[in-house]
Structures are given as structure tokens and as C-alpha cells.
Design an enzyme around this catalytic site. Structure first.
Site, PDB file in Angstrom:
ATOM      1  N   CYS A  90      36.355 -27.743  85.080  1.00 10.23           N
ATOM      2  CA  CYS A  90      34.990 -27.568  85.604  1.00 10.23           C
ATOM      3  C   CYS A  90      34.048 -28.658  85.122  1.00 10.23           C
ATOM      4  CB  CYS A  90      34.459 -26.197  85.217  1.00 10.23           C
ATOM      5  SG  CYS A  90      35.569 -24.895  85.732  1.00 10.23           S
ATOM      6  N   HIS A 146      27.064 -26.338  85.983  1.00 15.46           N
ATOM      7  CA  HIS A 146      28.282 -25.809  86.608  1.00 15.46           C
ATOM      8  C   HIS A 146      28.033 -24.335  86.918  1.00 15.46           C
ATOM      9  CE1 HIS A 146      32.220 -24.418  87.364  1.00 15.46           C
ATOM     10  NE2 HIS A 146      32.406 -23.875  86.175  1.00 15.46           N
ATOM     11  N   ASN A 173      32.481 -19.468  91.329  1.00 15.52           N
ATOM     12  CA  ASN A 173      32.786 -20.645  90.516  1.00 15.52           C
ATOM     13  C   ASN A 173      33.789 -21.522  91.266  1.00 15.52           C
ATOM     14  OD1 ASN A 173      33.874 -22.435  88.672  1.00 15.52           O
ATOM     15  ND2 ASN A 173      34.046 -20.957  87.020  1.00 15.52           N
TER      16      ASN A 173
HETATM   17  N1  ACO Z   1      35.136  -5.097  87.594  1.00 13.92           N
HETATM   18  C1  ACO Z   1      34.914  -4.024  86.841  1.00 13.92           C
HETATM   19  N2  ACO Z   1      35.140  -3.983  85.521  1.00 13.92           N
HETATM   20  C2  ACO Z   1      35.617  -5.101  84.950  1.00 13.92           C
HETATM   21  C3  ACO Z   1      35.892  -6.277  85.672  1.00 13.92           C
HETATM   22  C4  ACO Z   1      35.623  -6.248  87.046  1.00 13.92           C
HETATM   23  N3  ACO Z   1      35.839  -7.303  87.847  1.00 13.92           N
HETATM   24  N4  ACO Z   1      36.332  -7.216  84.843  1.00 13.92           N
HETATM   25  C5  ACO Z   1      36.372  -6.668  83.610  1.00 13.92           C
HETATM   26  N5  ACO Z   1      35.930  -5.393  83.682  1.00 13.92           N
HETATM   27  C6  ACO Z   1      35.793  -4.427  82.625  1.00 13.92           C
HETATM   28  C7  ACO Z   1      36.654  -4.752  81.423  1.00 13.92           C
HETATM   29  O1  ACO Z   1      37.950  -4.238  81.611  1.00 13.92           O
HETATM   30  C8  ACO Z   1      35.926  -4.051  80.323  1.00 13.92           C
HETATM   31  O2  ACO Z   1      36.233  -2.684  80.370  1.00 13.92           O
HETATM   32  P1  ACO Z   1      36.401  -1.843  79.010  1.00 13.92           P
HETATM   33  O3  ACO Z   1      35.071  -1.937  78.330  1.00 13.92           O
HETATM   34  O4  ACO Z   1      36.755  -0.485  79.512  1.00 13.92           O
HETATM   35  O5  ACO Z   1      37.489  -2.529  78.261  1.00 13.92           O
HETATM   36  C9  ACO Z   1      34.452  -4.195  80.725  1.00 13.92           C
HETATM   37  O6  ACO Z   1      34.467  -4.483  82.128  1.00 13.92           O
HETATM   38  C10 ACO Z   1      33.743  -5.310  80.023  1.00 13.92           C
HETATM   39  O7  ACO Z   1      34.554  -6.462  80.068  1.00 13.92           O
HETATM   40  P2  ACO Z   1      34.144  -7.779  79.369  1.00 13.92           P
HETATM   41  O8  ACO Z   1      35.219  -8.799  79.506  1.00 13.92           O
HETATM   42  O9  ACO Z   1      33.630  -7.448  78.007  1.00 13.92           O
HETATM   43  O10 ACO Z   1      32.902  -8.211  80.267  1.00 13.92           O
HETATM   44  P3  ACO Z   1      31.832  -9.300  79.996  1.00 13.92           P
HETATM   45  O11 ACO Z   1      30.502  -8.710  79.910  1.00 13.92           O
HETATM   46  O12 ACO Z   1      32.259 -10.254  78.905  1.00 13.92           O
HETATM   47  O13 ACO Z   1      31.880 -10.122  81.365  1.00 13.92           O
HETATM   48  C11 ACO Z   1      32.762 -12.137  82.277  1.00 13.92           C
HETATM   49  C12 ACO Z   1      33.082 -10.759  81.764  1.00 13.92           C
HETATM   50  C13 ACO Z   1      31.875 -12.006  83.499  1.00 13.92           C
HETATM   51  C14 ACO Z   1      34.055 -12.845  82.655  1.00 13.92           C
HETATM   52  C15 ACO Z   1      32.015 -12.936  81.176  1.00 13.92           C
HETATM   53  O14 ACO Z   1      32.702 -12.828  79.951  1.00 13.92           O
HETATM   54  C16 ACO Z   1      31.846 -14.363  81.518  1.00 13.92           C
HETATM   55  O15 ACO Z   1      31.150 -14.700  82.456  1.00 13.92           O
HETATM   56  N6  ACO Z   1      32.462 -15.261  80.762  1.00 13.92           N
HETATM   57  C17 ACO Z   1      32.392 -16.668  81.074  1.00 13.92           C
HETATM   58  C18 ACO Z   1      33.486 -16.959  82.031  1.00 13.92           C
HETATM   59  C19 ACO Z   1      33.289 -18.243  82.727  1.00 13.92           C
HETATM   60  O16 ACO Z   1      32.187 -18.675  82.959  1.00 13.92           O
HETATM   61  N7  ACO Z   1      34.397 -18.840  83.054  1.00 13.92           N
HETATM   62  C20 ACO Z   1      34.441 -19.983  83.781  1.00 13.92           C
HETATM   63  C21 ACO Z   1      33.994 -21.219  83.029  1.00 13.92           C
HETATM   64  S1  ACO Z   1      35.157 -22.407  82.954  1.00 13.92           S
HETATM   65  C22 ACO Z   1      35.626 -22.705  84.446  1.00 13.92           C
HETATM   66  O17 ACO Z   1      34.769 -22.712  85.269  1.00 13.92           O
HETATM   67  C23 ACO Z   1      37.033 -22.928  84.817  1.00 13.92           C
END
Ligand code: ACO
Length: 336
Positions: free
Chosen positions: A114, A255, A285
Site C-alpha cells: 500500500c 492511503h 482499500n
Molecule cells: N464483521 C463483524 N464482526 C467482525 C468482523 C466483521 N467483518 N471482523 C471482525 N469482527 C469481530 C471480531 O471477530 C471481534 O469479535 P470478538 O470481540 O467476538 O472476538 C470483533 O469484531 C472486534 O474485532 P477487532 O479485530 O478487535 O476489530 P477492530 O476494532 O480492531 O477493527 C479492523 C478491525 C477494522 C480490521 C481494524 O483493526 C483496522 O482497521 N486495522 C487496520 C487494518 C488496515 O488498515 N489494514 C490495511 C493497511 S495495509 C494495506 O493496506 C495492505
């Protein structure tokens, strides 16, 4: 010797025809529009079907950028394709060169996930600054839908496909005002699309590795923490190199990974939301495509104007991250 500057004189983009909204995604995995919108800011994404390829999207984006720059494909000296999802592991840039008829241009792929567009822009600028090339086409394009596990709700909701391109040209005044690039391989395991070896004995005692690439795996929390901490730092460093205060920034263009990351970075830099460019809601993304795609939309809507100062930052797998500070030119400059 007179210094040679760099200007970005045209942009273009291309998106696949098919789109998938959060409601449709909730029929595939256990998720909801509410969860995806509130955690990421994404409402829908575009997905390349089998009639579309990285080459076709990138070529379309390139033609638009070349048109806006008011040059011809034959004027291009170098094509850099930033991608992690080439049609061919040997590289896709040359195929694009052929499709464009950019017969004079040398072409190669560059992989920095990215951060690819930002890394590519700095790479392209070096060839211009050292006087070797006059016109460079830089493309950021990715089709991550090929590599997403569509049964993994923690990743499949985040990504989309697309392509964006810009034309850089040698100019008297330098409009690439500052940059800073970083890598940290010690955190490589946070985000991968990695090859999984599988032994195949081709003759007794001689094994080769004939595996496959595994779908995207990500430690979302770690990537989130990394982005919110490192992106403001790298933008501040690039602003320092540009000798500019943050108040001089007209547009913050990050990004497009997650709205919460974009908001947190803008807050930390004290950049008001009116100055933030974001189209994440429509595309998700799109990896290396996200910055040029958002830039092109903002340029074509008349939001970004000639002379505007843009602070752009890419971040992602590697881990890699970087920032560029540039003044949008958007006009053909007199040939040197
Ligand atoms: N729908 C519903 N529930 C979900 C989903 C979904 N799609 N995905 C995860 N959950 C659940 C999890 O299982 C978890 O459940 P639990 O509490 O029962 O275990 C709960 O939601 C919370 O999950 P987390 O992973 O803690 O959620 P978080 O608030 O961290 O959000 C996210 C996840 C959106 C991925 C966040 O961490 C994030 O944005 N991280 C950055 C990722 C990113 O930007 N990546 C790309 C950059 S690099 C590149 O571009 C290649």
C-alpha cells in the site's frame, strides 16, 4: 549544472464495473453494514471480474493520465507500475507499455504494497532529477480480490480493486517539495500475502518448492496501531524536509485503508476535516491504487487546483510507510 525539478502534470484512474456493497457482503460472511461502516468507513467496493485484468485497468488509468497531461504515449521515457497483484509474476509493466504503444519507454514493476505509489513516485522523481528521463508514467494498481479469503470476515470486508496513474515531468521549478520513506521488516508478519512452499521431489533426492500464495492475512490491531503512530511522524518529517509548516498543507491524502486511521492522523496533525481527501467509502482499500485514485477524483471534481500543496502518505505491508509533499501542477509545462 542546473537543477532539474519534478512536476506532476496529469492524473487518471479506472475502476472495475462490478460493485459489492456491505449488505451483499453480509450474505457471504457473518458481518453487517453497521459493523463495516462504523469500524472502517467503507460502504462498498469495486471488484474486477474475469474480463478485467490488472493490465486493462492500469492501461485505462494511464490513458486518462496521459490525456490530461497533454502528452502522447510516445513521449514517455519510463513506466513504473506499483502493484502487489501483477497479472504475471514476471511483471505486468511491460504489457502495459505494449498496450499503450509507449515504444520509447522502459517499464518495470515495483512492489511496496500500500506504500507502492509513494515509493514509486519518489523512485520516478530520481530518474527525472538526475536528468535521465523527461516524462515518467507512474501507475498504482491492485486487484486484491484475487487474493482475499472470501470466507474470512476480518479481511474480506476491507479491500477493493482499482487503478490510478500520474504523469511526472521534468520542470524548472521543483514541485516535489519533500519526502520520507521507511521500512520495518521486523514487523513483516503483521500483513502478508505469502508464498507457502510445498515440496515436490522431481528426481530422487532433489526437492523443489512448488507451492502457492496464501490469501491475505493481517493482524488488524497491530496494523492500526502502527499506522496511527507512524504516519503522522513520517508526514511531519517530509514537511520538515520541504521546509513547510502543516498549516501550508491544502490537502491531506492518505492511503485509503480505514476512516478511523485517516481521522486519527488528521487529528494528530491538526489538519481540519475539510482538507482531508477521502473516497474510501466507495472503494475500500485498493492498496497501491488508493492514493492516485483519490487524487484523480479530487482533481477531476475541481477540488484540487494547480498550486495546491498535498501531503500524501502510504502505509502497509512490509511494513512500509512513506510521505510525499508536492504541489499539484496539472498543466503541461514547457519542454526543457
Ligand atoms: N464483521 C463483524 N464482526 C467482525 C468482523 C466483521 N467483518 N471482523 C471482525 N469482527 C469481530 C471480531 O471477530 C471481534 O469479535 P470478538 O470481540 O467476538 O472476538 C470483533 O469484531 C472486534 O474485532 P477487532 O479485530 O478487535 O476489530 P477492530 O476494532 O480492531 O477493527 C479492523 C478491525 C477494522 C480490521 C481494524 O483493526 C483496522 O482497521 N486495522 C487496520 C487494518 C488496515 O488498515 N489494514 C490495511 C493497511 S495495509 C494495506 O493496506 C495492505
Amino acid at each position: 549544472m542546473k537543477n532539474i525539478g519534478v512536476s506532476i502534470i496529469g492524473s487518471g484512474s479506472a475502476i472495475p464495473k462490478v460493485f459489492l456493497d456491505n449488505q451483499q457482503l453480509s450474505q457471504i460472511v457473518d458481518t453487517s453494514d453497521e459493523w463495516i461502516s462504523s469500524r472502517t468507513g467503507i460502504s462498498q467496493r469495486r471488484l474486477a471480474d474475469t474480463t478485467e485484468s490488472l493490465c486493462s485497468l492500469a492501461t485505462q488509468a494511464s490513458l486518462a493520465a496521459i490525456g490530461q497531461a497533454n502528452i502522447t504515449a510516445q513521449d514517455i521515457d519510463l513506466i513504473i507500475l506499483a502493484t502487489s497483484t501483477p497479472d504475471d509474476l514476471f511483471g505486468t509493466a511491460s504489457k502495459i507499455q505494449g498496450e499503450l504503444g509507449a515504444t520509447k519507454a522502459v517499464a518495470f514493476d515495483l512492489t511496496a504494497a500500500c506504500s507502492g505509489f509513494v515509493f514509486g513516485l519518489v523512485t520516478a522523481a530520481q530518474f527525472i532529477r538526475n536528468g535521465v528521463y523527461q516524462n515518467v508514467l507512474l501507475i498504482g494498481a491492485d486487484i486484491l480480490s484475487r487474493w482475499v479469503d472470501w470466507e474470512d470476515r476480518t479481511t474480506c470486508v476491507l479491500f477493493g480493486d482499482g487503478a490510478g496513474a500520474v504523469v511526472l515531468q521534468a520542470s524548472e521549478s521543483d514541485r516535489l517539495l519533500g519526502f520520507e520513506l521507511r521500512s520495518d521488516g521486523s514487523q513483516n508478519g503483521c500483513l502478508n500475502l505469502s508464498y507457502q512452499p510445498q515440496a515436490k521431489e522431481i528426481i530422487e533426492g532433489v526437492n523443489v518448492s512448488q507451492g502457492t500464495y496464501q490469501p491475505i492475512s493481517m493482524n488488524g490491531k497491530e496494523v492500526y496501531r502502527f499506522a496511527v503512530q507512524k504516519v503522522p511522524e513520517v508526514i511531519e518529517k517530509a514537511l520538515f524536509r520541504a521546509n513547510l509548516d502543516v498549516e501550508k498543507v491544502d490537502w491531506l491524502l492518505l492511503h485509503q485503508a480505514n476512516k478511523r486511521i485517516i481521522d486519527a492522523v488528521a487529528n494528530r496533525l491538526k489538519i481540519p476535516s475539510e482538507k482531508v481527501i477521502s473516497n474510501l467509502s466507495n472503494y475500500g482499500n485498493t492498496s497501491a491504487a488508493s492514493i492516485p485514485l483519490a487524487l484523480d477524483e479530487a482533481v477531476r471534481k475541481g477540488k484540487v487546483k494547480s498550486g495546491d500543496i498535498i501531503a500524501a502518505s502510504g502505509f502497509g505491508a512490509g511494513l512500509t510507510w512513506g510521505a510525499i509533499i508536492f504541489e499539484w501542477s496539472g498543466i503541461k509545462l514547457s519542454q526543457k
